[in-house]
Design an enzyme around this catalytic site. Structure first.
Site, mmCIF file in Angstrom:
data_model
loop_
_atom_site.group_PDB
_atom_site.id
_atom_site.type_symbol
_atom_site.label_atom_id
_atom_site.label_comp_id
_atom_site.label_asym_id
_atom_site.label_seq_id
_atom_site.Cartn_x
_atom_site.Cartn_y
_atom_site.Cartn_z
ATOM 1 N N HIS A 208 0.879 -1.172 0.000
ATOM 2 C CA HIS A 208 0.000 0.000 0.000
ATOM 3 C C HIS A 208 0.917 1.222 0.000
ATOM 4 C CE1 HIS A 208 -3.529 2.477 1.596
ATOM 5 N NE2 HIS A 208 -2.488 3.274 1.717
ATOM 6 N N ASN A 289 -8.201 10.046 -0.390
ATOM 7 C CA ASN A 289 -8.713 10.632 0.845
ATOM 8 C C ASN A 289 -8.581 12.146 0.772
ATOM 9 O OD1 ASN A 289 -9.423 8.218 2.134
ATOM 10 N ND2 ASN A 289 -7.298 7.857 2.677
ATOM 11 N N ARG A 291 -8.576 14.692 2.785
ATOM 12 C CA ARG A 291 -8.432 15.221 4.143
ATOM 13 C C ARG A 291 -6.993 15.050 4.620
ATOM 14 N NH1 ARG A 291 -7.658 10.418 6.718
ATOM 15 N NH2 ARG A 291 -8.845 8.657 5.933
ATOM 16 N N ARG A 337 1.625 3.602 15.311
ATOM 17 C CA ARG A 337 0.346 3.977 15.928
ATOM 18 C C ARG A 337 0.228 3.242 17.256
ATOM 19 N NH1 ARG A 337 -4.392 4.799 11.488
ATOM 20 N NH2 ARG A 337 -3.072 5.502 9.759
#
Ligand code: ADP
Length: 447
Positions: A208, A289, A291, A337
């Site tokens: 990705h 996306n 944003r 994360r």
């Protein structure tokens, strides 16, 4: 420039937005649910307004309450952050209709990219490569099956209104197709109130890779390189890095230029990310996306550009303060994360934070709204911190990341820091040799 901006979000991203505003001399308004009265974003903001009870539907997604908060505080701009209302075209419209500035792309671009079928058709016409598949929604089962035969198995049935990996069905052989199509439609209708689905070739082991862009509404669009977000669990990103270990300068430049050419043609404004699957040297668009993204700090680390500041400047009508030639990529950055969840069972672990110590030192950034004694409410996403480490090269970055993870203390609750520590010591990861299923295969072997 704005004098006052309302931040329509919570947690680490609300803090991130507040910091950018503060540095620009802009006053901030925090909005919060009753579960977030003691939250850090509320404490730091110049003003705060309670907009409803804990469920997001009644607070952070409650448009009338947010607009009322903007009105009583005299805010001029509204920044939606990520998640919640950030990709809601109606919200962007309503904000503008009420005379406030939506700090983000135009409602039209949000709407176009929000429907995956329209998005795919739009970007293909603009010259961006897409995954081979149906031209649009598939309806008739026989027609769809013939198409799947043409594309070749395995195929993926995807929901037009899908998000967060929901509404996808993998079909390995023709005999399973019809049942899967019916299931995909039913699921999609239930989750998104839209049963439109489309078909794509299923890529077995892609990476990705996403390209960060920013445009200023005058047709000027610049790309800020790529991020590799292949380490995922349940289609959720866990660790991201920039640049991608899989790309060389020529490939980076080529995909960057393709994206820039396409988005300048539609006069894209504000921040945006174009997501691709990458396999055998080829890029295949999956979605855009419209944003700010969770993983934007790794791009900030390697470019030295404050993306949120630029986004706010552009929303206030300023032109981009740099051109493509000004962008220099420096070193390597990784984001972990940190989630409030058990590191092997992934069961969410909200509760009261005991000791809290964030790592520091050269090249280490922690974006988090935590503090010792803070009670993490059970109502929201489990992301509680982002550890972002920058090094002069990938190896330097990995050594620093290992050191920083070792310093990170979050007491009282379960966090996934041990998973990150384990992951970055795997030879495949050290070699940069992984794909979107790598983490799940790894967890399957180790749990
Ligand atoms: P969502 O909006 O639901 O997150 P995406 O289209 O962004 O859906 O896809 C989410 C993830 O699903 C991707 O990151 C990838 O892991 C997987 N995926 C999507 N399309 C394909 C495909 N054609 N082949 C293989 N995997 C895919």
């Amino acid at each position: 420039m704005f004098e006052k901006v309302l931040i329509a979000n919570r947690g680490e991203i609300a803090l991130r937005l507040h910091r950018a505003c503060r540095e620009m001399g802009i006053r901030t308004v925090a909005v919060h649910s009753t579960a977030d009265t003691d939250a850090m974003h509320v404490r730091l903001a110049d003003e705060s307004v309670c907009i409803g009870p804990p469920p997001a539907m009644e607070s952070y997604l409650n448009m009338p309450s947010i607009l009322a908060a903007a009105e009583i505080t005299g805010s001029e701009g509204i920044h939606p952050g990520y998640g919640f209302l950030s990709e809601n075209a109606d919200f962007a419209n309503i904000v503008e209709e009420h005379g406030y500035t939506f700090i983000g792309p135009s409602a039209e671009h949000i709407r176009t990219m929000g429907d995956k079928i329209t998005a795919k058709q739009t970007v293909r016409e603009l010259g961006i490569p897409v995954v081979p598949g149906s031209d649009g929604a598939v309806n008739d089962a026989d027609e769809a099956r013939a198409l799947a035969d043409d594309i070749g198995y395995p195929v993926l049935i995807k929901a037009a209104s899908g998000g967060g990996g929901r509404g996808m069905k993998l079909v390995r052989q023709a005999a399973e197709f019809e049942t899967a199509l019916a299931a995909a439609k039913t699921e999609s209708k239930a989750a998104f109130n839209d049963d439109a689905v489309y078909i794509e070739k299923y890529l077995e082991r892609p990476r990705h890779i996403e390209v960060q862009v920013i445009g200023d509404g005058t047709g000027k669009v610049v790309h800020l390189g790529e991020r590799d977000c292949s380490l995922q669990r349940n289609n959720q990103k866990v660790l991201e890095e920039a640049p991608s270990p899989a790309l060389n300068d020529a490939a980076r430049k080529k995909i960057g230029q393709t994206v820039v050419d396409a988005l300048s043609r539609i006069n894209y404004t504000s921040l945006g990310t174009v997501e691709f699957l990458y396999e055998d040297g080829e890029f295949y668009f999956i979605e855009m996306n419209t944003r700010l993204q969770v993983e934007h700090p790794i791009t900030e680390a390697i470019t030295g550009i404050d993306l949120v500041r630029e986004q706010i400047r552009i929303a206030a009508g300023a032109p981009l303060s740099f051109s493509q030639e000004d962008i220099r990529f420096s070193g390597h950055a990784i984001e972990c994360r940190v989630n409030a969840e058990h590191p092997t069972t992934f069961v969410p672990s909200p509760g009261i934070v005991g000791d809290f110590h964030a790592p520091g030192g050269l090249g280490v950034r922690v974006d988090s709204a935590l503090y010792a004694g803070y009670r993490i409410p059970p109502n929201y996403d489990s992301l509680i911190a982002k550890l972002v480490v920058h090094g002069s090269n990938r190896n330097d970055c990995l050594m620093r990341l290992n050191r920083a993870l070792g310093e990170f203390v979050v007491g009282g609750i379960e966090v996934n820091i041990p998973l990150h520590e384990q992951m970055i010591q795997q030879q495949d990861f050290i070699d940069g040799d992984y794909h979107i299923h790598w983490l799940e295969e790894f967890l399957g072997r180790h749990n």
